[in-house]
Design an enzyme around this catalytic site. Structure first.
Site, PDB file in Angstrom:
ATOM      1  N   GLU A  96       6.092  -5.488  -7.456  1.00  0.00           N
ATOM      2  CA  GLU A  96       6.054  -4.547  -6.328  1.00  0.00           C
ATOM      3  C   GLU A  96       5.722  -5.299  -5.045  1.00  0.00           C
ATOM      4  OE1 GLU A  96       3.778  -0.957  -7.343  1.00  0.00           O
ATOM      5  OE2 GLU A  96       3.193  -0.814  -5.246  1.00  0.00           O
ATOM      6  N   ASP A  98       4.651  -4.249  -1.171  1.00  0.00           N
ATOM      7  CA  ASP A  98       4.208  -3.020  -0.479  1.00  0.00           C
ATOM      8  C   ASP A  98       3.911  -3.180   0.992  1.00  0.00           C
ATOM      9  OD1 ASP A  98       3.920  -1.618  -2.847  1.00  0.00           O
ATOM     10  OD2 ASP A  98       1.812  -2.151  -3.084  1.00  0.00           O
ATOM     11  N   GLU A 100       2.022  -0.349   3.395  1.00  0.00           N
ATOM     12  CA  GLU A 100       1.460   1.008   3.464  1.00  0.00           C
ATOM     13  C   GLU A 100       0.805   1.159   4.822  1.00  0.00           C
ATOM     14  OE1 GLU A 100      -1.135   2.520   0.390  1.00  0.00           O
ATOM     15  OE2 GLU A 100       0.116   1.662  -1.162  1.00  0.00           O
TER      16      GLU A 100
END
Ligand SMILES: *[C@@H]1O[C@H](CO)[C@@H](O)[C@H](O)[C@H]1NC(C)=O
Length: 277
Positions: A96, A98, A100
């Site tokens: 993953e 990311d 955010e």
């Protein structure tokens, strides 16, 4: 000369136009109508209210690429809201990458939280403030993912370079195809100022917007990967000295958390990728 240039240009324009269409590239996956594709596929919006957030995912799975998206984040009092934009494979040993965006009170800075999971293991958080207000305009957030680097970029400025350090026993994402996911949701139990500031539901619905998606990437389909453009641009790309200088500037001035300097958190020693090569 002209006869050579024209077809190349036409081809380039076609590829760009199709890449930008949200109807062709994404599915709204949850939120019961709160996620919308607008303007003939040129704009996508996600909304959050007290009952639900919303989200979308890419139709394609990718294995390496340079992926750009422009986002305009929830304006005003966005405390408690999180806009997640990430690449992920599936399963317990997933990879993953990311971004955010943690909202904040009006006038207080958003936090851009980044992480990299490999083989199901994350704990590699680096957080930043931004050098602009990410709610006033669209800004480009990019992931350059090739066999040697995962580079996070903001408006072309690299902020983080996760290098392939398999030679030190650190797994690198290189064999699990990933989809792009994004969601807008309520995380007021932890997101803003450590969970002390709660979502103000009188300001709902909260909305984040997306446009100008572009993936110069290898698309994974039934076990094979095909690259939709000259992958040579990004396939071998790494930070040149200007890129390294820009990244140093971003990290020195805007980084607010780096797991690689958090000795309290790793009393047994920092993760192996943290030691400078
Ligand atoms: C919110 O603002 C405070 C105060 O400026 C800052 O410390 C924090 O990093 C900001 N972001 C979040 C998500 O709390």
């Amino acid at each position: 000369m002209a006869s050579l240039v024209f077809p190349l240009l036409a081809c380039f324009l076609m590829a760009t136009a199709s890449a930008g269409n949200f109807y062709q590239e994404f599915d709204i996956t949850w939120g019961d109508g709160r996620g919308k594709i607008l303007d003939n596929g040129q704009l996508l919006t996600l909304a959050l209210d007290k009952a639900s957030g919303s989200g979308f995912q890419s139709k394609n799975e990718y294995l390496f690429g340079k992926i750009d998206m422009q986002l305009k984040l929830v304006p005003g009092n966005s405390a408690g809201t999180v806009t997640a934009y990430y690449l992920s494979s599936q399963g317990p040993t997933h990879d993953e990458i990311d971004f955010e965006f943690l909202g904040n009170l009006s006038g207080e800075p958003y936090t851009l939280h980044t992480n990299v999971f490999t083989q199901g293991k994350g704990n590699r958080e680096m957080q930043f403030h931004l050098w602009f207000n990410p709610t006033e305009d669209f800004h480009t957030y990019s992931i350059l993912w090739n066999p040697e680097h995962v580079i996070f970029m903001v408006d072309g400025t690299p902020i983080r370079d996760f290098k392939n350090m398999e030679s030190k026993g650190v797994a690198f994402p290189k064999s699990q195809p990933m989809r792009i996911y994004s969601s807008l949701w309520n995380a007021d139990d932890w997101a803003t100022q450590g969970g002390r500031v709660k979502t103000d539901w009188t300001k709902a619905p909260f909305t984040a917007s997306y446009r100008n998606f572009n993936a110069d990437a290898c698309i994974w389909s039934s076990g094979t990967s095909s690259c939709n453009s000259q992958k040579s641009d990004w396939w071998n790309q790494e930070l040149d000295s200007t890129g390294q200088e820009r990244m140093r500037w971003a990290q020195e001035n805007y980084m607010i958390y780096n797991y690689c300097t958090d000795l309290k958190r790793f009393p047994q020693g920092l993760p192996p990728e943290c030691s400078i090569a």
